[in-house]
Structure formats: structure tokens, C-alpha cells
Scaffold this motif. Structure first.
Motif, PDB file in Angstrom:
ATOM      1  N   ASP A   1      -9.165   7.521  -8.737  1.00 55.72           N
ATOM      2  CA  ASP A   1      -8.485   8.813  -8.752  1.00 55.72           C
ATOM      3  C   ASP A   1      -9.363   9.892  -9.382  1.00 55.72           C
ATOM      4  O   ASP A   1      -9.397  11.031  -8.909  1.00 55.72           O
ATOM      5  CB  ASP A   1      -7.175   8.703  -9.532  1.00 55.72           C
ATOM      6  CG  ASP A   1      -6.081   8.010  -8.746  1.00 55.72           C
ATOM      7  OD1 ASP A   1      -6.222   7.878  -7.516  1.00 55.72           O
ATOM      8  OD2 ASP A   1      -5.078   7.599  -9.361  1.00 55.72           O
ATOM      9  N   ALA A   2     -10.053   9.543 -10.463  1.00 52.45           N
ATOM     10  CA  ALA A   2     -10.923  10.519 -11.120  1.00 52.45           C
ATOM     11  C   ALA A   2     -12.038  10.970 -10.178  1.00 52.45           C
ATOM     12  O   ALA A   2     -12.333  12.168 -10.061  1.00 52.45           O
ATOM     13  CB  ALA A   2     -11.510   9.926 -12.397  1.00 52.45           C
ATOM     14  N   THR A   3     -12.655  10.009  -9.499  1.00 51.17           N
ATOM     15  CA  THR A   3     -13.744  10.332  -8.576  1.00 51.17           C
ATOM     16  C   THR A   3     -13.241  11.183  -7.419  1.00 51.17           C
ATOM     17  O   THR A   3     -13.904  12.145  -7.001  1.00 51.17           O
ATOM     18  CB  THR A   3     -14.395   9.048  -8.050  1.00 51.17           C
ATOM     19  OG1 THR A   3     -14.855   8.262  -9.153  1.00 51.17           O
ATOM     20  CG2 THR A   3     -15.570   9.355  -7.134  1.00 51.17           C
TER      21      THR A   3
ATOM     22  N   MET B   1      -3.285   4.612  -2.285  1.00 55.79           N
ATOM     23  CA  MET B   1      -4.214   5.570  -1.704  1.00 55.79           C
ATOM     24  C   MET B   1      -3.890   7.014  -2.077  1.00 55.79           C
ATOM     25  O   MET B   1      -4.572   7.946  -1.650  1.00 55.79           O
ATOM     26  CB  MET B   1      -4.233   5.438  -0.180  1.00 55.79           C
ATOM     27  CG  MET B   1      -5.167   4.340   0.315  1.00 55.79           C
ATOM     28  SD  MET B   1      -4.477   2.716   0.042  1.00 55.79           S
ATOM     29  CE  MET B   1      -3.142   2.715   1.228  1.00 55.79           C
ATOM     30  N   THR B   2      -2.853   7.221  -2.861  1.00 57.63           N
ATOM     31  CA  THR B   2      -2.507   8.555  -3.324  1.00 57.63           C
ATOM     32  C   THR B   2      -3.656   9.157  -4.118  1.00 57.63           C
ATOM     33  O   THR B   2      -4.304   8.469  -4.895  1.00 57.63           O
ATOM     34  CB  THR B   2      -1.257   8.469  -4.228  1.00 57.63           C
ATOM     35  OG1 THR B   2      -0.190   7.859  -3.500  1.00 57.63           O
ATOM     36  CG2 THR B   2      -0.835   9.837  -4.728  1.00 57.63           C
ATOM     37  N   SER B   3      -3.901  10.442  -3.911  1.00 57.27           N
ATOM     38  CA  SER B   3      -4.874  11.140  -4.767  1.00 57.27           C
ATOM     39  C   SER B   3      -4.147  11.478  -6.064  1.00 57.27           C
ATOM     40  O   SER B   3      -3.572  12.555  -6.216  1.00 57.27           O
ATOM     41  CB  SER B   3      -5.386  12.409  -4.083  1.00 57.27           C
ATOM     42  OG  SER B   3      -6.112  12.083  -2.921  1.00 57.27           O
ATOM     43  N   GLY B   4      -4.172  10.527  -6.980  1.00 52.61           N
ATOM     44  CA  GLY B   4      -3.327  10.617  -8.158  1.00 52.61           C
ATOM     45  C   GLY B   4      -4.029  11.091  -9.410  1.00 52.61           C
ATOM     46  O   GLY B   4      -5.236  11.312  -9.441  1.00 52.61           O
TER      47      GLY B   4
ATOM     48  N   THR C   1       1.263  11.015  -8.142  1.00 52.42           N
ATOM     49  CA  THR C   1       1.527   9.797  -8.905  1.00 52.42           C
ATOM     50  C   THR C   1       2.996   9.707  -9.289  1.00 52.42           C
ATOM     51  O   THR C   1       3.558   8.612  -9.376  1.00 52.42           O
ATOM     52  CB  THR C   1       0.647   9.767 -10.166  1.00 52.42           C
ATOM     53  OG1 THR C   1      -0.732   9.909  -9.791  1.00 52.42           O
ATOM     54  CG2 THR C   1       0.802   8.444 -10.913  1.00 52.42           C
ATOM     55  N   ALA C   2       3.624  10.847  -9.527  1.00 52.61           N
ATOM     56  CA  ALA C   2       5.059  10.839  -9.843  1.00 52.61           C
ATOM     57  C   ALA C   2       5.864  10.217  -8.705  1.00 52.61           C
ATOM     58  O   ALA C   2       6.813   9.450  -8.942  1.00 52.61           O
ATOM     59  CB  ALA C   2       5.543  12.263 -10.123  1.00 52.61           C
ATOM     60  N   HIS C   3       5.493  10.529  -7.467  1.00 50.38           N
ATOM     61  CA  HIS C   3       6.169   9.911  -6.317  1.00 50.38           C
ATOM     62  C   HIS C   3       5.932   8.403  -6.306  1.00 50.38           C
ATOM     63  O   HIS C   3       6.844   7.611  -6.006  1.00 50.38           O
ATOM     64  CB  HIS C   3       5.652  10.517  -5.016  1.00 50.38           C
ATOM     65  CG  HIS C   3       6.086  11.932  -4.785  1.00 50.38           C
ATOM     66  ND1 HIS C   3       5.317  13.003  -5.156  1.00 50.38           N
ATOM     67  CD2 HIS C   3       7.203  12.461  -4.215  1.00 50.38           C
ATOM     68  CE1 HIS C   3       5.940  14.128  -4.838  1.00 50.38           C
ATOM     69  NE2 HIS C   3       7.077  13.834  -4.267  1.00 50.38           N
ATOM     70  N   VAL C   4       4.728   7.989  -6.629  1.00 45.24           N
ATOM     71  CA  VAL C   4       4.401   6.562  -6.649  1.00 45.24           C
ATOM     72  C   VAL C   4       5.254   5.838  -7.682  1.00 45.24           C
ATOM     73  O   VAL C   4       5.832   4.775  -7.412  1.00 45.24           O
ATOM     74  CB  VAL C   4       2.904   6.350  -6.950  1.00 45.24           C
ATOM     75  CG1 VAL C   4       2.588   4.858  -7.097  1.00 45.24           C
ATOM     76  CG2 VAL C   4       2.046   6.957  -5.844  1.00 45.24           C
TER      77      VAL C   4
ATOM     78  N   CYS D   1       0.841  -1.194   0.000  1.00 48.92           N
ATOM     79  CA  CYS D   1       0.000   0.000   0.000  1.00 48.92           C
ATOM     80  C   CYS D   1       0.876   1.243   0.000  1.00 48.92           C
ATOM     81  O   CYS D   1       1.952   1.248   0.594  1.00 48.92           O
ATOM     82  CB  CYS D   1      -0.904   0.016   1.231  1.00 48.92           C
ATOM     83  SG  CYS D   1      -1.990  -1.423   1.379  1.00 48.92           S
ATOM     84  N   LEU D   2       0.395   2.287  -0.674  1.00 48.00           N
ATOM     85  CA  LEU D   2       1.113   3.549  -0.721  1.00 48.00           C
ATOM     86  C   LEU D   2       0.164   4.706  -0.484  1.00 48.00           C
ATOM     87  O   LEU D   2      -1.000   4.659  -0.893  1.00 48.00           O
ATOM     88  CB  LEU D   2       1.791   3.769  -2.079  1.00 48.00           C
ATOM     89  CG  LEU D   2       2.738   2.711  -2.623  1.00 48.00           C
ATOM     90  CD1 LEU D   2       1.981   1.741  -3.508  1.00 48.00           C
ATOM     91  CD2 LEU D   2       3.872   3.353  -3.413  1.00 48.00           C
TER      92      LEU D   2
END
Length: 338
Positions: A212-214, A137-140, A116-119, A110-111
């Protein structure tokens, strides 16, 4: 079906169950010396968590509790600052690892990171084995997330579910956030079980990227509600209605929203201490703005909200609390609500 192993005397009188995304088969078909995979019959799993910030530290704690109960294993945790991971281990019984390579044994990783770049950068350093599951769980950015998921699947045979959350640090601490999942149905069952460790509600929104879109639209609506409530309260105050009185009435009326409910504690009090950084909120709203520009290019309101967030970030800085966007409107009106 008959056991696939010729030397096995048993007739496998069972159905291959898909319970919460975990396949079940006879024990003769597994080897304890090999890494346990998502789709195997093994009960125990190794889980890991990357990113112990304001949200992630709480989510990792819930993951550890879930993993110990379900699989008898402690969660491995990694943070860019090693001391943070070590403190988390002391406080919550997790296991701090010093390198990302040590997370390569995880069946579920889990992250919760800023972007997203960090991910992408972090996952490049984790030698995940085939059939492992990444829950992000990132807001990507949904488009970048889709590209990343496709690469993980095609090149490394790793499964991916985007699972951003809403509820803020308070909800994360209490384990009452809402999780928005995007992914293949075959991965969602297990991901839903894991995300249930910190959620009051888990919803499969669609394919990879849908979560992420939602989340991006949720956050731009969050900001829009706060801006709209602030603008309305400023007009009422100038007219002679006390903001606290107006908030009390509206919160018991059809104009109520979560953001109106938060006005007394964060804006009227002048605390501005919800706990979510303005820079991150602006990032999420930009993602929503890009989505809207592609899908509904004639949209009017969301682009305006994104622009106001950008103006507020430039004025107050990325580390300011996002509720300070109310101050931007106060300064324009020459009135404060508190």
C-alpha cells in the motif's frame, strides 16, 4: 520423516515442500471432510472476490480462469449491488453469492474496494476460517492495513497480504498490471501465484503495508508527472510550439514518461477518459502525503501535488477522470492544450 499418524503403514519418504506457499505432505495427514486450508496438502481450493468495479471486475475474471485451471473451482463473487455480481457470473462463468457469509468457505479471498475502511467493514461480515488467506488489491492506507492484518491474525488466525495494482482498467482487462505485495514471506508464495493471474510483474515490497505504501507513492508520482508535463506544454504553447509536436519530441527524449505518452489521448484530445476517478487518485495521494509527512517532514513537492489534487477534486468533483487535473493548470494559464 515418519508419518505422524501411528496407524499409517507408510514411511513418508518425502520432503515437506513449500511450493508457491502450499505445504505438501502425505495424504494420510489430511481429512477430506474438513475445510481445506492454505497450508494443507489439498489441491483444490475455494476462492472468492469482493468488489466488481472498474478494476475488480477484470481481476475477478482472471481469478476465475486461474482457479478453474489450477484447482478446478469457480470463483465466488460478491458486489454491493447484487445485479453486478449476477451479470459478472453470466458473462464470465463466476458464481454470484448473495451474502458475504457465503464467502466464509473461501481458502483465498480477494478484495478490490475503494478504501481500507470498506475492507474492514466487509471482512467483519465474512466468517473466514482459520488459516485462510486474504489478498487485498485495494489501494489502502498502510497503517490501517497493518492494524487490520494484525487483528485478523491475532483474533481470527487469518493471513493477510496487501497487493494493490498499477496499470489502470486497460491493464486489468489485459492481465498486465503490476502487483505490489506486502506480507509475511510464508504467505507471499501463494499470494504471488494468485496475483500472477492478472499481473505482468509481481513484486514483494516488504512486510504488511509495504504494498500500500509503494502504491501511494506510485500514484502521487503519476499525478506529479502529469501536472509537470501539462505545465511544460502550456509554457511551450505560449512560446509557439504546438503541444503535439512537443509531446512527440519529448516522448523520444530523456524527458519521456508514461504520463507524457498519455497526454495526446487524454488531454490534447479533450477526452479525459483514462478511467480512474479523481476522488480515488486524491485519496491515494493523501495517503502518500501522510507517509511523506511522517518519514520526510521537510518534503516540498509531494505536499504540493496533494494540494493540487484536492483543489481539482473540489472543482471538478470526485467522479471526474483524474487526467482532468491538467485542466486546473490550463485554467490558471488561460490556455488549453487541445
Amino acid at each position: 520423516p515418519r508419518c505422524l499418524y501411528q496407524n499409517c503403514a507408510c514411511m513418508c519418504m518425502f520432503q515437506i515442500l513449500r511450493v508457491q506457499g502450499i505445504g505438501r505432505s502425505c495424504s494420510a495427514m489430511s481429512s477430506p471432510s474438513k475445510k481445506q486450508k492454505i497450508g494443507s496438502s489439498h489441491e483444490t481450493k475455494t476462492v472468492g472476490f469482493i468488489g466488481l468495479g472498474a478494476m475488480g471486475s477484470h481481476l475477478a475474471r482472471h481469478l476465475n480462469t486461474f482457479s478453474e485451471k489450477e484447482w478446478g473451482t469457480k470463483a465466488l463473487v460478491w458486489n454491493r449491488t447484487l445485479e453486478t455480481a449476477q451479470e459478472h457470473a453470466r458473462a464470465h462463468g463466476t458464481v454470484a453469492v448473495t451474502t458475504l457469509a457465503e464467502l466464509g468457505s473461501c481458502h483465498v479471498l480477494c478484495l478490490c474496494l475503494p478504501t481500507t475502511a470498506h475492507v474492514k467493514a466487509v471482512l467483519n461480515e465474512v466468517p473466514l476460517e482459520p488459516d485462510s488467506l486474504v489478498i487485498d488489491m485495494t489501494s489502502g492506507d498502510p497503517e490501517e492495513t497493518r492494524e487490520l492484518a494484525a487483528k485478523l491474525e491475532n483474533v481470527r488466525d487469518v493471513h493477510f497480504v496487501d497487493a494493490p495494482v498499477s496499470g489502470g482498467p486497460t491493464g486489468a482487462a489485459a492481465g498486465t498490471v503490476t502487483s505490489m505485495l506486502g506480507g509475511d514471506p510464508s504467505d507471499i508464495a501463494l499470494a504471488s501465484r494468485v496475483c500472477g493471474a492478472w499481473s505482468k510483474k509481481v513484486v514483494h515490497c516488504g512486510p504488511v503495508g509495504a504494498g500500500d505504501a509503494t502504491k501511494s507513492i506510485n500514484n502521487v508520482m503519476n499525478s506529479a508527472h502529469l501536472l509537470l508535463a501539462t505545465e511544460g506544454m502550456l509554457a511551450l504553447k505560449k512560446y509557439g510550439v504546438e503541444p503535439a509536436t512537443a509531446v512527440e519530441v519529448i516522448n523520444a527524449s530523456s524527458g519521456a514518461s508514461l504520463q507524457v505518452q498519455r497526454l495526446p489521448d487524454n488531454v490534447l484530445s479533450r477526452k479525459f477518459a483514462y478511467g480512474f476517478a479523481l476522488g480515488l487518485m486524491h485519496k491515494d495521494c493523501r495517503i502518500a502525503g501522510n507517509l511523506v509527512a511522517r518519514q520526510t517532514p521537510d518534503a516540498i513537492l509531494i505536499p504540493k501535488v496533494v494540494a493540487l489534487l484536492g483543489e481539482a477534486e473540489e472543482r471538478y468533483g470526485p467522479n471526474a477522470d483524474y487526467t482532468q487535473i491538467a485542466q486546473l493548470l490550463e485554467e490558471r494559464a488561460g490556455v488549453t492544450l487541445g
